[in-house]
Design an enzyme around this catalytic site. Structure first.
Site, PDB file in Angstrom:
ATOM      1  N   LYS A 178      -3.762   1.470   8.242  1.00 61.30           N
ATOM      2  CA  LYS A 178      -3.497   2.393   7.141  1.00 61.30           C
ATOM      3  C   LYS A 178      -3.238   1.582   5.882  1.00 61.30           C
ATOM      4  CE  LYS A 178       0.161   4.167   5.395  1.00 61.30           C
ATOM      5  NZ  LYS A 178      -0.239   4.174   3.958  1.00 61.30           N
ATOM      6  N   ALA A 234      11.484   1.357   3.626  1.00 59.77           N
ATOM      7  CA  ALA A 234      10.513   1.920   4.571  1.00 59.77           C
ATOM      8  C   ALA A 234      10.609   1.231   5.927  1.00 59.77           C
ATOM      9  CB  ALA A 234       9.104   1.793   4.011  1.00 59.77           C
ATOM     10  N   GLY A 235      10.866  -0.072   5.916  1.00 58.63           N
ATOM     11  CA  GLY A 235      10.988  -0.811   7.162  1.00 58.63           C
ATOM     12  C   GLY A 235      12.133  -0.324   8.024  1.00 58.63           C
ATOM     13  N   GLU A 252       7.672  -7.119   8.204  1.00 66.13           N
ATOM     14  CA  GLU A 252       7.736  -8.144   7.165  1.00 66.13           C
ATOM     15  C   GLU A 252       8.099  -7.404   5.886  1.00 66.13           C
ATOM     16  OE1 GLU A 252       7.349 -10.094   4.156  1.00 66.13           O
ATOM     17  OE2 GLU A 252       5.173  -9.989   4.414  1.00 66.13           O
ATOM     18  N   CYS A 286       6.531 -10.843  -1.924  1.00 66.11           N
ATOM     19  CA  CYS A 286       7.853 -10.649  -1.337  1.00 66.11           C
ATOM     20  C   CYS A 286       8.647 -11.946  -1.205  1.00 66.11           C
ATOM     21  CB  CYS A 286       7.717  -9.976   0.022  1.00 66.11           C
ATOM     22  SG  CYS A 286       6.499 -10.754   1.101  1.00 66.11           S
ATOM     23  N   GLU A 384      15.525  -6.520  -5.211  1.00 67.15           N
ATOM     24  CA  GLU A 384      14.147  -6.977  -5.358  1.00 67.15           C
ATOM     25  C   GLU A 384      13.473  -6.229  -6.504  1.00 67.15           C
ATOM     26  OE1 GLU A 384      10.538  -8.192  -2.413  1.00 67.15           O
ATOM     27  OE2 GLU A 384      11.363  -6.185  -2.129  1.00 67.15           O
TER      28      GLU A 384
END
Length: 479
Positions: A178, A234-235, A252, A286, A384
């Protein structure tokens, strides 16, 4: 290269979507609409998972000898190589990555990933024999985990997809990919390469969809493992879903890495490394070292050098080979970065950038921005930003530098800079992070890459990545 598409790639066929919903694609450098692509719904995910399940459970892919899978991967790599220019252009147009960088990382580096895992596949063995108790043997069998859901972000859409596809193929898994709604054109090019290479039907399947449909994919009963690259927020949601299902997951996630400049650092050498170690992909990477830790004895020198360096970078259209810094990937993301710059103006001292560059009346551009006099407790030092924004933080002694570097919710990247690389390596050992560079930073194909703390769990790259797509069975031979 077509800028609009009408179908999904499922089971080696171009399949009509289940709905008429579409994503609109925007040129990040010009804000012009460049095309539209179908937006997947749950029925499209069902079709893709069914194709992947049939390919895995059938007599083909997962039972192929390792050498045969490696040959398929070699052909896949060759077809991607033939499309490398189109891949780089598609990525740069959509997310603003400078074309010099996308040609290197999205095109060439992705080929290297496939080549590396094809070679490992040829060397792999399905099991090994270990001594057991009472003089008997134990066979440790490695088997592919099954159908993988691979969810890919927009910042490095090709390399991060291949990061998952290659070790999954090496293990004998099948995959449903996706891509992010903002970077979809490149996924069609990769799918065409897979078809041309003769990758068996159902091994690789692509459906572009939003987060809600992505969540449906993560929880789908036909999925055996999830591999995700994206935000920590989201992780966490994906981890919660997979935890409830007892489903293997690799995450990740985000970072807020520190670049530690020791007191003997050569500033010129550090500045040469900044584009890759701290500002890669317009700051949209990241692992970027966006906290610059400078010794108090040289603080003003470091701040001045960074400010001058930032002001000299060429800002421009992502497709211009002379561009150092392209636009943010979207209007919404530019707004987010500008929001952090506004916060930074109240927390630190702005010494470079801080606005939109002159002469760029269209495109999602943000000037490379440097803040001085930042405390590690400030928001711009802890959260971040994912843009070309660096915070320079003073420290007093190496122990203090290590303390500040480790005082973070994240632990993905980082770097240590010194004229004495052996001493810098000693300092790097003390940094709590999944990866650390010494006098530079660039992930290595042969070594595991990933984070600790809020930066994720599991590893990509290296032989360790293949293990993440395998299950282990111990067979105790008692007689």
């Amino acid at each position: 290269m077509p800028r609009s598409r009408d179908r999904f790639f499922i089971g080696n066929a171009w399949v009509t979507p289940a709905s008429d919903r579409r994503f609109t694609l925007i040129d990040a450098s010009t804000e012009e609409v460049i095309g539209t692509v179908p937006e997947g719904v749950e029925a499209d995910i069902d079709a893709a998972v069914a194709a992947a399940r049939a390919a895995f459970d059938g007599p083909g892919w997962s039972q192929l000898p390792a050498s045969d899978r490696a040959a398929v991967m070699d052909r896949f790599m060759a077809e991607l190589a033939d499309r490398s220019e189109d891949l780089a252009e598609a990525v740069s147009t959509q997310n603003g990555m400078p074309i010099a960088l996308s040609s290197q990382l999205e095109a060439q580096f992705s080929l290297g990933i496939l080549q590396y895992y094809a070679a490992l596949t040829r060397e792999s063995e399905a099991h090994d024999v270990r001594p057991s108790q009472l003089g008997k043997e134990t066979l440790v069998q490695r088997s592919p985990v099954g159908v993988v859901a691979a969810i890919v972000p927009w910042n490095f859409p090709v390399a991060l997809a291949i990061n998952k596809i290659a070790p999954a193929m090496a293990a004998g898994c099948t995959v449903v990919i996706k891509p992010s709604p903002g970077t979809v054109l490149d996924s069609y090019i990769v799918a065409e390469a897979a078809w041309a290479a003769g990758v068996p039907a159902g091994v690789l399947n692509w459906v572009a969809a939003d987060r809600e449909v992505g969540a449906y994919l993560v929880s789908h009963p036909g999925i055996d493992k999830v591999a995700f690259t994206g935000s920590t927020t989201a992780g966490r949601q994906i981890a919660a879903t997979c935890g409830g299902l007892l489903r293997p997951v690799t995450l990740e996630l985000g970072g807020k890495s520190a670049a530690i400049l020791l007191d003997d650092v050569d500033i010129a050498s550090f500045l040469q490394g900044v584009p890759f170690a701290c500002l890669l992909n317009n700051g949209q990477a990241c692992f970027n070292g966006t906290r610059i830790l400078a010794p108090k004895s040289r603080y003003d020198e470091v701040v001045g050098a960074l400010a001058e360096f930032a002001g000299a970078l060429t800002i421009g259209n992502a497709l211009d080979p002379a561009t150092h810094v392209g636009p943010m990937a979207s209007s919404a993301h530019r707004d987010k970065v500008e929001g952090y710059i506004s916060i930074g103006k109240s927390e630190g001292r702005l010494v470079a950038g801080g606005g939109r560059p002159r002469g760029h009346n269209s495109g999602f551009f943000v000037e490379p921005t440097i803040f001085a006099d930042v405390d590690n407790s400030d928001r711009i030092a802890r959260e971040e930003i994912f843009g070309p924004v660096l915070a320079v933080i003073p420290y007093d002694g190496e122990a203090d530098a290590v303390r500040i570097a480790n005082d973070s919710d994240y632990g993905l990247g980082g770097s240590v800079w010194s004229s004495d690389s052996a001493h810098a390596t000693d300092i790097a050992r003390q940094v709590v992070s999944g990866t650390v560079g010494v006098n530079g930073y660039m992930p290595s194909l042969g070594a595991p890459f990933g984070g600790v703390k809020a930066s994720g769990m599991g590893r990509e790259f290296g032989p360790e990545a293949i293990a993440a797509y395998q299950t282990l069975k111990s067979i105790y031979v008692m007689g």
